[in-house]
Write an enzyme that holds these catalytic residues in place. Sequence first.
Site, PDB file in Angstrom:
ATOM      1  N   HIS A   1       0.812  -1.220   0.000  1.00  0.00           N
ATOM      2  CA  HIS A   1       0.000   0.000   0.000  1.00  0.00           C
ATOM      3  C   HIS A   1       0.844   1.267   0.000  1.00  0.00           C
ATOM      4  O   HIS A   1       0.309   2.376  -0.081  1.00  0.00           O
ATOM      5  CB  HIS A   1      -0.925  -0.026   1.226  1.00  0.00           C
ATOM      6  CG  HIS A   1      -2.081   0.888   1.120  1.00  0.00           C
ATOM      7  ND1 HIS A   1      -2.337   1.887   2.037  1.00  0.00           N
ATOM      8  CD2 HIS A   1      -3.058   0.978   0.192  1.00  0.00           C
ATOM      9  CE1 HIS A   1      -3.424   2.539   1.684  1.00  0.00           C
ATOM     10  NE2 HIS A   1      -3.876   2.007   0.561  1.00  0.00           N
TER      11      HIS A   1
ATOM     12  N   LYS B   1       3.030   4.396  -1.082  1.00  0.00           N
ATOM     13  CA  LYS B   1       2.978   5.288  -2.238  1.00  0.00           C
ATOM     14  C   LYS B   1       4.190   6.209  -2.150  1.00  0.00           C
ATOM     15  O   LYS B   1       4.204   7.165  -1.380  1.00  0.00           O
ATOM     16  CB  LYS B   1       1.667   6.078  -2.233  1.00  0.00           C
ATOM     17  CG  LYS B   1       0.438   5.175  -2.396  1.00  0.00           C
ATOM     18  CD  LYS B   1      -0.782   5.784  -1.755  1.00  0.00           C
ATOM     19  CE  LYS B   1      -2.020   4.946  -1.970  1.00  0.00           C
ATOM     20  NZ  LYS B   1      -1.907   3.566  -1.501  1.00  0.00           N
TER      21      LYS B   1
ATOM     22  N   HIS C   1      -8.735  11.150   0.114  1.00  0.00           N
ATOM     23  CA  HIS C   1      -7.977   9.905   0.029  1.00  0.00           C
ATOM     24  C   HIS C   1      -6.691  10.050   0.834  1.00  0.00           C
ATOM     25  O   HIS C   1      -5.977   9.094   1.065  1.00  0.00           O
ATOM     26  CB  HIS C   1      -7.670   9.565  -1.430  1.00  0.00           C
ATOM     27  CG  HIS C   1      -7.136   8.194  -1.620  1.00  0.00           C
ATOM     28  ND1 HIS C   1      -5.806   7.939  -1.863  1.00  0.00           N
ATOM     29  CD2 HIS C   1      -7.733   6.983  -1.590  1.00  0.00           C
ATOM     30  CE1 HIS C   1      -5.613   6.632  -1.990  1.00  0.00           C
ATOM     31  NE2 HIS C   1      -6.754   6.032  -1.813  1.00  0.00           N
TER      32      HIS C   1
ATOM     33  N   LYS D   1      -4.499  10.537   4.246  1.00  0.00           N
ATOM     34  CA  LYS D   1      -4.610   9.971   5.588  1.00  0.00           C
ATOM     35  C   LYS D   1      -3.680  10.780   6.490  1.00  0.00           C
ATOM     36  O   LYS D   1      -2.481  10.902   6.219  1.00  0.00           O
ATOM     37  CB  LYS D   1      -4.204   8.501   5.642  1.00  0.00           C
ATOM     38  CG  LYS D   1      -4.993   7.589   4.671  1.00  0.00           C
ATOM     39  CD  LYS D   1      -4.245   7.421   3.381  1.00  0.00           C
ATOM     40  CE  LYS D   1      -4.744   6.306   2.509  1.00  0.00           C
ATOM     41  NZ  LYS D   1      -5.863   6.610   1.649  1.00  0.00           N
TER      42      LYS D   1
END
Length: 537
Positions: free
Chosen positions: A192, A194, A423, A425
């Site tokens: 996950h 990025k 989107h 966090k």
Amino acid sequence: MRLRDCYSAVDRVKKMSQSQHGKWTLSSSDDEDEDPSPLPSDGNPGKGLRPFADHRKARNPSPKRTKPERARPASPHGASYYKEEPADVFDAGFLPADGAFRFYLNRVTGIEKKFNTGALHIKGSVIQKSFNYCFDISWMVQQYPPEFRDKPVMIVHGEKRESKARLIQQAQPYTHIRFCQAKLDIAFGTHHTKMMLLWYEEGFRVVILTSNLIPADWYQKTQGLWLSPLYPKLPEGSPFLAGESPTNFKSDLLDYLRSYRAPELEEWIQRIGEHDLSQTRVYLVGSTPGRFLGSDMEKWGHLRLRKLLSENTQRVQNEEAWPVVAQFSSIGSMGVDKTKWLAAEFQHTLTTLGKGKKVSTSPEIPMYLVYPSVENVRTSLEGYPAGGSLPYSIQTAQRQLWLHSYFHYWSAEVTGRSHAMPHIKTYMRTSPDFAELSWFLVTSANLSKAAWGALEKNNTQMMVRSYELGVLFLPSAFDMKTFKVQKNPFPATGSSASFPVPFDLPPQPYRNKDQPWIWNIPYTQAPDTHGNVWVPS
């Protein structure tokens, strides 16, 4: 979500856009529920595409598109809404670095222009190495300036079997693209992270962000990124770990890359070692899959965050009244009540400040969880399809109804992004009046044990399922006692000594009729901003 879901959107949009019902599909971006439940729509375990349907009078099919993957729902703002912006909108230049936090939001189409002044877009960046969760390779390549579209690219991913084959198939026209597969040894884990490593003649940059490399993530969602300084090459013959920062960023980045145990990354590890990262002022907070013992327990996940907060922050007066704010786009399974993880070990981490006696994790310490409500999604720029990137499933939600009393709706008037669904966090600790921060974290990690890790075997073992990566901003690294919250981040014209929190503080609790967005149940009582309803199939 598996990569096959991203790319099946191309085929599904093409077919559905010509159907009498005008159905469309958009990709979700992520879901780290470690206990996923199958959905009847496509058989994927709590992941995948979710359609919405237009129940108005059927219209004539639109002309055939040459690029169906760029197809989007009709916009109430007119045809120009989805057109490419002029080149000057996507400045490749960056804001002055002196004294800046180097934390940026993405540019959003459909909002007031001033709220994009100082925000960044991917177009113009040379993406030579990318760690990510979901990719649209043809779109990614198009983000290069034309003269750089044949430069070497390595993609680090966690795909397997069919989704891996589909990814490789997508890259076939691009011979300059190579792959590195992340090992996922723990069930239900995902890759996950990025991150981009951008290489230049003058050195390289690190970009840690919250966006997938798909167009749906870059235009109408709220995303965040940290852009490193340009790191120059060290003098010939320098020690491998020369050029370290006060935050130990270089060593931590190398340790994170080594955790992949991938021969393909050795070249990049060596290249990073040859550069000077001493100007970095943030701390790296990563997760990597595995079960960890002893001192290794504090290398990853929320125990890594706890260690950094313990060693690099100071206690404050009236500490029990300083709230924790956590904002995210996906929610995992956390147990039958709050004591199983959220209000126990995770809150212990989020409420750590300095060394010494730990402040109680009792309910007296406020915890605000910011997650979009159904009304947030319905009235967003994208309408209901924005919910495809907010994958909280009914199966998980029904097992933890206790969690919903923590929820606060998404509001971002301060950055003009109230209707651009998050989107991004973020996690932070604020003063009781919400004017100061004791720390701020932007990360890929959502609210889940899979992302942050969970203690096992009477707290002697840490188990982490997924790869995640974020950067932690601590006042001590910027010669401050606390960060002041910036009141008006936009238009951004240069450096600021106050921190640009992406959404409104204090967070506001759900109103009486508000419900958290759950992506795999229908919403047909009221149309969204595009006149559509949401009907999972």
